[in-house]
Design a protein around this motif. Structure first.
Motif, PDB file in Angstrom:
ATOM      1  N   VAL A  32      17.469 -43.106  70.861  1.00  0.00           N
ATOM      2  CA  VAL A  32      18.523 -44.285  70.942  1.00  0.00           C
ATOM      3  C   VAL A  32      19.751 -43.818  69.950  1.00  0.00           C
ATOM      4  N   ALA A  33      20.888 -43.473  70.695  1.00  0.00           N
ATOM      5  CA  ALA A  33      21.944 -42.844  69.970  1.00  0.00           C
ATOM      6  C   ALA A  33      23.353 -43.787  69.788  1.00  0.00           C
ATOM      7  N   THR A  34      24.187 -43.226  68.835  1.00  0.00           N
ATOM      8  CA  THR A  34      25.512 -43.477  69.111  1.00  0.00           C
ATOM      9  C   THR A  34      26.514 -42.663  68.583  1.00  0.00           C
ATOM     10  N   ILE A  35      27.650 -42.660  68.782  1.00  0.00           N
ATOM     11  CA  ILE A  35      28.788 -41.508  68.381  1.00  0.00           C
ATOM     12  C   ILE A  35      29.778 -42.042  67.778  1.00  0.00           C
ATOM     13  N   GLY A  36      30.309 -41.269  66.802  1.00  0.00           N
ATOM     14  CA  GLY A  36      31.455 -41.457  66.401  1.00  0.00           C
ATOM     15  C   GLY A  36      31.917 -40.807  64.930  1.00  0.00           C
ATOM     16  N   ASN A  37      32.866 -41.147  64.282  1.00  0.00           N
ATOM     17  CA  ASN A  37      33.232 -40.459  62.921  1.00  0.00           C
ATOM     18  C   ASN A  37      32.609 -41.079  61.598  1.00  0.00           C
ATOM     19  N   PHE A  38      32.429 -42.436  62.054  1.00  0.00           N
ATOM     20  CA  PHE A  38      31.522 -43.183  60.974  1.00  0.00           C
ATOM     21  C   PHE A  38      32.421 -42.861  59.365  1.00  0.00           C
ATOM     22  N   ASP A  39      33.421 -42.526  59.332  1.00  0.00           N
ATOM     23  CA  ASP A  39      34.171 -42.389  57.917  1.00  0.00           C
ATOM     24  C   ASP A  39      34.162 -43.755  57.344  1.00  0.00           C
ATOM     25  N   GLY A  40      33.420 -43.628  56.247  1.00  0.00           N
ATOM     26  CA  GLY A  40      33.572 -44.778  55.213  1.00  0.00           C
ATOM     27  C   GLY A  40      32.099 -45.571  55.585  1.00  0.00           C
ATOM     28  N   VAL A  41      31.578 -45.285  56.577  1.00  0.00           N
ATOM     29  CA  VAL A  41      30.213 -46.196  57.035  1.00  0.00           C
ATOM     30  C   VAL A  41      30.422 -47.768  56.510  1.00  0.00           C
ATOM     31  N   HIS A  42      31.628 -48.468  57.108  1.00  0.00           N
ATOM     32  CA  HIS A  42      32.046 -49.675  56.399  1.00  0.00           C
ATOM     33  C   HIS A  42      31.129 -50.681  57.383  1.00  0.00           C
ATOM     34  N   ARG A  43      31.472 -51.930  57.311  1.00  0.00           N
ATOM     35  CA  ARG A  43      30.693 -53.292  57.720  1.00  0.00           C
ATOM     36  C   ARG A  43      30.795 -53.022  59.249  1.00  0.00           C
ATOM     37  N   GLY A  44      31.842 -52.570  60.023  1.00  0.00           N
ATOM     38  CA  GLY A  44      31.947 -52.552  61.300  1.00  0.00           C
ATOM     39  C   GLY A  44      30.693 -51.436  61.774  1.00  0.00           C
ATOM     40  N   HIS A  45      30.733 -50.222  61.163  1.00  0.00           N
ATOM     41  CA  HIS A  45      29.935 -49.155  61.603  1.00  0.00           C
ATOM     42  C   HIS A  45      28.619 -49.793  61.212  1.00  0.00           C
ATOM     43  N   GLN A  46      28.235 -50.302  60.038  1.00  0.00           N
ATOM     44  CA  GLN A  46      26.752 -50.741  59.701  1.00  0.00           C
ATOM     45  C   GLN A  46      26.477 -52.034  60.821  1.00  0.00           C
ATOM     46  N   ALA A  47      27.416 -52.550  61.421  1.00  0.00           N
ATOM     47  CA  ALA A  47      26.770 -53.488  62.740  1.00  0.00           C
ATOM     48  C   ALA A  47      26.103 -52.689  63.741  1.00  0.00           C
ATOM     49  N   ILE A  48      27.037 -51.663  63.953  1.00  0.00           N
ATOM     50  CA  ILE A  48      26.631 -50.578  65.171  1.00  0.00           C
ATOM     51  C   ILE A  48      25.068 -50.074  64.625  1.00  0.00           C
ATOM     52  N   LEU A  49      25.222 -49.757  63.398  1.00  0.00           N
ATOM     53  CA  LEU A  49      23.942 -48.916  63.124  1.00  0.00           C
ATOM     54  C   LEU A  49      22.520 -50.168  62.948  1.00  0.00           C
ATOM     55  N   ALA A  50      22.961 -51.371  62.673  1.00  0.00           N
ATOM     56  CA  ALA A  50      21.956 -52.405  62.673  1.00  0.00           C
ATOM     57  C   ALA A  50      21.367 -52.437  64.088  1.00  0.00           C
ATOM     58  N   ARG A  51      22.147 -52.574  65.145  1.00  0.00           N
ATOM     59  CA  ARG A  51      21.893 -52.603  66.332  1.00  0.00           C
ATOM     60  C   ARG A  51      21.070 -51.430  67.069  1.00  0.00           C
ATOM     61  N   LEU A  52      21.502 -50.103  66.666  1.00  0.00           N
ATOM     62  CA  LEU A  52      20.905 -48.984  66.704  1.00  0.00           C
ATOM     63  C   LEU A  52      19.666 -48.923  66.638  1.00  0.00           C
ATOM     64  N   ARG A  53      19.159 -49.425  65.191  1.00  0.00           N
ATOM     65  CA  ARG A  53      17.888 -49.552  64.825  1.00  0.00           C
ATOM     66  C   ARG A  53      17.203 -50.433  65.317  1.00  0.00           C
ATOM     67  N   GLU A  54      17.565 -51.778  65.917  1.00  0.00           N
ATOM     68  CA  GLU A  54      16.949 -52.661  66.727  1.00  0.00           C
ATOM     69  C   GLU A  54      16.590 -52.143  68.035  1.00  0.00           C
ATOM     70  N   ARG A  55      17.490 -51.569  68.584  1.00  0.00           N
ATOM     71  CA  ARG A  55      17.103 -51.003  70.023  1.00  0.00           C
ATOM     72  C   ARG A  55      16.007 -49.854  69.768  1.00  0.00           C
ATOM     73  N   ALA A  56      16.173 -49.060  68.961  1.00  0.00           N
ATOM     74  CA  ALA A  56      15.104 -47.734  68.912  1.00  0.00           C
ATOM     75  C   ALA A  56      13.919 -48.403  68.401  1.00  0.00           C
ATOM     76  N   ALA A  57      13.504 -49.516  67.666  1.00  0.00           N
ATOM     77  CA  ALA A  57      12.434 -50.122  67.464  1.00  0.00           C
ATOM     78  C   ALA A  57      12.015 -50.764  68.743  1.00  0.00           C
ATOM     79  N   GLU A  58      12.677 -51.504  69.284  1.00  0.00           N
ATOM     80  CA  GLU A  58      12.413 -52.011  70.506  1.00  0.00           C
ATOM     81  C   GLU A  58      11.697 -51.081  71.638  1.00  0.00           C
ATOM     82  N   LEU A  59      12.280 -49.669  71.673  1.00  0.00           N
ATOM     83  CA  LEU A  59      12.109 -48.833  72.591  1.00  0.00           C
ATOM     84  C   LEU A  59      10.948 -48.005  72.269  1.00  0.00           C
ATOM     85  N   GLY A  60      10.713 -47.902  70.845  1.00  0.00           N
ATOM     86  CA  GLY A  60       9.708 -47.096  70.157  1.00  0.00           C
ATOM     87  C   GLY A  60      10.535 -45.490  70.070  1.00  0.00           C
TER      88      GLY A  60
END
Length: 316
Positions: free
Chosen positions: A18-46
């Motif tokens: 399960v992937a995401t793409i971007g610069n992620f410069d700063g890894v701010h709260r907007g990025h963190q929301a994307i990463l949280a969803r990334l972790r959730e979907r990764a866990a769901e799909l194993g």
């Protein structure tokens, strides 16, 4: 967290994620929301989670002199992504070959053949491919053909405005560290290794740690009250970041930190410098005596700040 440098380094075991793409410069709260969803979907799909980033960042490649200030250099970004629970980072060299890939070619080469992506999370403003022709709608159609699903992240707002790297840079340029902390979800800091410098601080009775920046343009400049993480403690100090107009310049920005009442050897140590308040802009002084007087005043102002702001600062 595993770091994979370049498509050529991908192995068959890296396919399926399960992937995401971007610069992620700063890894701010907007990025963190994307990463949280990334972790959730990764866990769901194993499946493992994977973040695809670029180095240099695209705007640094196209117009290095006009590129926005870098919030996090690569090492800092990787550390922050690891803290967010990312399993793998694919770091692509942004070069002529990559910039000339069409959106369709990028999807096929990177997402399908390279990573075997089964689900993709992207920001709501994500663009990619030659001339930035690829967008969320393009990915939806490509995913339907290639066999992966796509989801757009929910926009995160602070004080009624969208969280973004651009807004964070503006807050830092204005030395609004309270707003920057709300956008980041943590205090703003720069991490780097202490290098040997010109030793001018010793001549001015204010020895400084010269922190390696590895940035063409830092997001803050001037003189600041700061704290440094050292051996598990926070040590108060004062810092200058910029071009040092009063001394012979090498044309590169520098971060120099004076830790209050610290006498140890810091060479080779990695320090995390947290910024708290701006004292003044950089100035050019006509003499070393005038520069020393200004530094003494900066140190006095930093001491006054810490006396007025009881915190976790600890000194022996």
């Amino acid at each position: 967290m595993q770091l994979v440098r370049g498509l050529q380094s991908l192995q068959p075991r890296h396919r399926g994620c399960v992937a995401t793409i971007g610069n992620f410069d700063g890894v701010h709260r907007g990025h963190q929301a994307i990463l949280a969803r990334l972790r959730e979907r990764a866990a769901e799909l194993g499946l493992p989670s994977c973040v695809v980033i670029f180095e240099p960042q695209p705007r640094e490649y196209f117009a290095p002199g006009q590129a926005p200030a870098r919030l996090t250099r690569l090492r800092e970004k990787l550390e922050l992504l690891a803290e967010q629970g990312v399993d793998r980072v694919l770091c692509l060299a942004f070069n002529r070959r990559l910039r000339e890939l069409s959106a369709a070619e990028f999807v096929h080469a990177v997402l399908v053949e390279g990573l075997g992506v089964e689900h993709l999370e992207v920001g709501d403003d994500f663009r990619f491919g030659c001339d930035r022709a690829g967008d969320f709608d393009f990915l939806l159609k490509a995913g339907a053909v290639e066999g992966f699903t796509v989801e757009s992240a929910t926009t995160i707002e602070v004080d009624g405005e969208r969280v973004s790297s651009t807004r964070l840079r503006a807050a830092l340029a204005a030395a609004d560290f309270a707003l920057a902390e709300r956008l980041l979800g943590r205090p703003f800091a720069i991490t780097g290794r202490v290098l040997h410098g010109q030793k001018l601080g010793r001549q001015l009775d204010a020895p400084t740690a010269n922190i390696q920046l590895k940035r063409r343009r830092p997001p803050v400049d001037g003189v600041f009250t700061v704290s440094a993480e050292l051996d598990g403690r926070q040590w108060p100090g004062v810092a200058n970041i910029g071009m040092r107009p009063s001394v012979k310049s090498d044309g590169q920005p520098h971060l120099e930190v004076h830790l209050l009442d610290y006498a140890g050897d810091l060479y080779g140590r990695r320090l995390r410098i947290t910024f708290h308040r701006k004292l003044r802009d950089e100035q050019r002084f006509a003499s070393l005596e005038a520069l020393k007087a200004a530094i003494d005043a900066d140190i006095a102002a930093a001491r006054a700040y810490w006396r007025a702001s009881p915190s976790t600062m600890s000194q022996d």
